[in-house]
Write an enzyme that holds these catalytic residues in place. Structure first.
Site, mmCIF file in Angstrom:
data_model
loop_
_atom_site.group_PDB
_atom_site.id
_atom_site.type_symbol
_atom_site.label_atom_id
_atom_site.label_comp_id
_atom_site.label_asym_id
_atom_site.label_seq_id
_atom_site.Cartn_x
_atom_site.Cartn_y
_atom_site.Cartn_z
ATOM 1 C CG ASN A 127 57.376 52.482 36.104
ATOM 2 O OD1 ASN A 127 56.980 53.646 36.058
ATOM 3 N ND2 ASN A 127 58.624 52.152 35.846
ATOM 4 C CD GLU A 136 61.769 50.716 38.746
ATOM 5 O OE1 GLU A 136 62.729 51.138 39.442
ATOM 6 O OE2 GLU A 136 61.803 50.619 37.503
ATOM 7 C CB CYS A 140 54.073 46.900 34.253
ATOM 8 S SG CYS A 140 55.537 45.928 33.881
ATOM 9 C CD GLU A 158 52.402 48.710 30.281
ATOM 10 O OE1 GLU A 158 52.886 48.804 31.428
ATOM 11 O OE2 GLU A 158 53.092 48.497 29.267
ATOM 12 C CB CYS A 218 56.620 43.804 29.472
ATOM 13 S SG CYS A 218 55.519 43.407 30.856
ATOM 14 C CB CYS A 240 51.669 44.434 30.480
ATOM 15 S SG CYS A 240 52.354 45.047 32.036
HETATM 16 N N1 THU Z 1 57.676 48.637 32.758
HETATM 17 C C1 THU Z 1 56.361 49.006 32.679
HETATM 18 O O1 THU Z 1 55.847 49.756 33.529
HETATM 19 N N2 THU Z 1 55.634 48.523 31.640
HETATM 20 C C2 THU Z 1 56.101 47.701 30.667
HETATM 21 O O2 THU Z 1 55.355 47.259 29.809
HETATM 22 C C3 THU Z 1 57.520 47.344 30.655
HETATM 23 C C4 THU Z 1 58.330 47.758 31.818
HETATM 24 C C5 THU Z 1 58.475 49.138 33.870
HETATM 25 C C6 THU Z 1 58.882 48.108 34.865
HETATM 26 C C7 THU Z 1 60.132 48.718 35.447
HETATM 27 O O3 THU Z 1 59.775 49.587 36.501
HETATM 28 C C8 THU Z 1 60.707 49.544 34.321
HETATM 29 O O4 THU Z 1 59.677 49.705 33.373
HETATM 30 C C9 THU Z 1 61.928 48.930 33.652
HETATM 31 O O5 THU Z 1 61.670 47.640 33.262
#
Ligand code: THU
Length: 129
Positions: free
Chosen positions: A43, A45, A54, A56, A87, A90
């Site tokens: 991820n 941010e 994300c 994935e 999520c 994704c």
């Molecule tokens: N996140 C992912 O990388 N993948 C997911 O399927 C769910 C959430 C990340 C996004 C963000 O940086 C952190 O997790 C918290 O939501």
């Protein structure tokens, strides 16, 4: 082809690369295509929270950019606790390429649960029925 456990290990290996200063929730992903190539993602941010990428979808974008579109399995792991499930956003993006994808939802210690994308995202959106 890597074993499921090996693919999970690859996802754990990319966890330290996650850029997650806002949530402090790191995620790593390892996506293996049907030819055995593995693409990694974490991820990423952003101060503009909605711009966060994300793990994935980062792995998927790396794969598509390398010419890979048919996938066998995805391993996803977070800094925890517990297994990390992809999520909804994704799930939809992964389903664009491989609706029946095998998804390995792992804990940081390497334990994992096996799902299919079809069971995690029934009745996905499609432009045509
Ligand atoms: N996140 C992912 O990388 N993948 C997911 O399927 C769910 C959430 C990340 C996004 C963000 O940086 C952190 O997790 C918290 O939501």
């Amino acid at each position: 082809m890597l074993s499921y456990q090996e693919l999970v290990t690859r996802a754990i290996g990319v966890l330290p690369m996650a850029y997650a200063p806002y949530s402090r929730f790191s995620v790593g992903a390892a996506l293996q295509d049907t030819r055995g190539r593995v693409f990694l993602g974490c991820n990423v941010e952003n101060a503009s929270y909605g711009a966060t990428l994300c793990a994935e979808r980062a792995a998927l974008a790396a794969a598509v950019a390398a010419g890979s579109r048919d996938f066998a399995a995805l391993a996803v792991v977070s800094s925890g606790p517990g297994v990390c499930l992809p999520c909804g956003l994704c799930r939809q993006v992964l389903a664009e390429f491989t609706p029946g994808l095998t998804i390995l939802c792992a804990e940081p210690n390497g334990a994992f649960q096996v799902y299919t994308l079809a069971e995690l995202l029934p009745h996905r959106f499609a432009l045509r029925a």
